[in-house]
Design a protein around this motif. Structure first.
Motif, mmCIF file in Angstrom:
data_model
loop_
_atom_site.group_PDB
_atom_site.id
_atom_site.type_symbol
_atom_site.label_atom_id
_atom_site.label_comp_id
_atom_site.label_asym_id
_atom_site.label_seq_id
_atom_site.Cartn_x
_atom_site.Cartn_y
_atom_site.Cartn_z
ATOM 1 N N ALA A 27 0.820 -1.212 0.000
ATOM 2 C CA ALA A 27 0.000 0.000 0.000
ATOM 3 C C ALA A 27 0.853 1.260 0.000
ATOM 4 O O ALA A 27 0.533 2.236 -0.675
ATOM 5 C CB ALA A 27 -0.944 -0.009 1.200
ATOM 6 N N ASP A 28 1.974 1.250 0.749
ATOM 7 C CA ASP A 28 2.795 2.463 0.820
ATOM 8 C C ASP A 28 3.638 2.687 -0.431
ATOM 9 O O ASP A 28 4.273 3.721 -0.583
ATOM 10 C CB ASP A 28 3.688 2.437 2.062
ATOM 11 C CG ASP A 28 4.639 1.239 2.087
ATOM 12 O OD1 ASP A 28 4.505 0.347 1.222
ATOM 13 O OD2 ASP A 28 5.519 1.211 2.966
ATOM 14 N N GLU A 29 3.661 1.690 -1.338
ATOM 15 C CA GLU A 29 4.409 1.838 -2.587
ATOM 16 C C GLU A 29 3.523 2.397 -3.706
ATOM 17 O O GLU A 29 4.028 2.833 -4.741
ATOM 18 C CB GLU A 29 4.970 0.480 -3.041
ATOM 19 C CG GLU A 29 5.972 -0.116 -2.069
ATOM 20 C CD GLU A 29 6.341 -1.536 -2.439
ATOM 21 O OE1 GLU A 29 5.700 -2.105 -3.349
ATOM 22 O OE2 GLU A 29 7.263 -2.077 -1.824
ATOM 23 N N ALA A 30 2.221 2.352 -3.522
ATOM 24 C CA ALA A 30 1.280 2.784 -4.561
ATOM 25 C C ALA A 30 0.973 4.263 -4.389
ATOM 26 O O ALA A 30 -0.086 4.646 -3.901
ATOM 27 C CB ALA A 30 0.002 1.947 -4.489
ATOM 28 N N TYR A 63 -5.186 8.336 -9.551
ATOM 29 C CA TYR A 63 -4.849 6.953 -9.897
ATOM 30 C C TYR A 63 -3.931 6.350 -8.839
ATOM 31 O O TYR A 63 -2.927 6.956 -8.465
ATOM 32 C CB TYR A 63 -4.121 6.893 -11.239
ATOM 33 C CG TYR A 63 -4.910 7.420 -12.413
ATOM 34 C CD1 TYR A 63 -5.658 6.566 -13.210
ATOM 35 C CD2 TYR A 63 -4.897 8.777 -12.738
ATOM 36 C CE1 TYR A 63 -6.377 7.046 -14.295
ATOM 37 C CE2 TYR A 63 -5.618 9.264 -13.815
ATOM 38 C CZ TYR A 63 -6.352 8.394 -14.581
ATOM 39 O OH TYR A 63 -7.066 8.869 -15.657
ATOM 40 N N HIS A 64 -4.280 5.155 -8.370
ATOM 41 C CA HIS A 64 -3.417 4.373 -7.491
ATOM 42 C C HIS A 64 -3.084 3.091 -8.238
ATOM 43 O O HIS A 64 -3.996 2.303 -8.559
ATOM 44 C CB HIS A 64 -4.131 4.008 -6.181
ATOM 45 C CG HIS A 64 -4.529 5.198 -5.357
ATOM 46 N ND1 HIS A 64 -3.786 5.639 -4.290
ATOM 47 C CD2 HIS A 64 -5.592 6.033 -5.449
ATOM 48 C CE1 HIS A 64 -4.373 6.693 -3.754
ATOM 49 N NE2 HIS A 64 -5.478 6.947 -4.436
#
Length: 199
Positions: A87-90, A100-101
């Motif tokens: 999640a923290d990389e997106a 956008y994610h």
């Protein structure tokens, strides 16, 4: 300067040898493969001998006929990629009011995203490009226009369509809409993604 035989005028690798090899490995005659791709046998023969270069929609069609990807047809080798995206990389990206994610690895035949569509943004932008799209509405409502058809999608609704169908996506309420979005755009040097690019 005359391009080398193994390259097109744009400097991209010629697909002719791969097209011929894939057809033969698929056990298809020239006539059968041409029929599946909605081409004439003469046209497919010219593609296989390098006398003509296929258009991007044609590459997509031939890739589907032979059960491969456009990247493979162009001889592109996928790089190393991690199957898990934390999640923290997106990191979110914004373009034209949309957020956008990324929900999958870049450079793949399929691209997955989580998208927030604000109300009124891009309401008049019609998209047409090779590929397929699938979307699932997390929260809505969403207005989807496919050709001449208009659809209202609510949370839990989904849609799957050919991206060559002129389409338009817009949130149908002031709170916007959130959706999961998967698309198969041409992953090649000749393809321009319709989604915002990393900078």
């Amino acid at each position: 300067m005359t391009p080398r035989p193994e390259e097109t005028a744009e400097g991209l690798p010629s697909v002719a040898p791969r097209l011929r090899d894939l057809r033969r490995r698929s056990g298809l005659t020239l006539e059968a493969a041409a029929r599946r791709a909605a081409l004439s046998p003469a046209h497919l023969s010219r593609l296989e001998t390098g006398q003509r270069q296929p258009s991007l929609p044609m590459l997509l069609t031939l890739a589907r006929v032979y059960g491969t990807t456009v990247s493979a047809l162009l001889g592109e080798t996928p790089g190393e990629w991690d199957a898990v995206l934390r999640a923290d990389e997106a990191q979110p990206r914004e373009a034209d009011g949309w957020t956008y994610h990324r929900a999958g690895g870049p450079g793949r035949a399929m691209q997955a995203l989580r998208v927030h569509v604000p109300y009124g943004a891009q309401g008049d932008l019609v998209r047409v490009h090779p590929g397929e799209e699938w979307l699932y509405v997390l929260s809505g409502p969403l207005r989807l226009v496919l050709g001449e058809s208009v659809h209202r999608l609510d949370a839990g609704d989904s849609a799957h369509f050919d991206s060559l169908t002129p389409h338009r996506i817009a949130a149908a309420s002031p709170d916007g809409a959130d959706l999961l979005f998967v698309h198969t755009l041409l992953q090649s040097a000749t393809a321009a993604l319709c989604l915002p690019q990393e900078t």
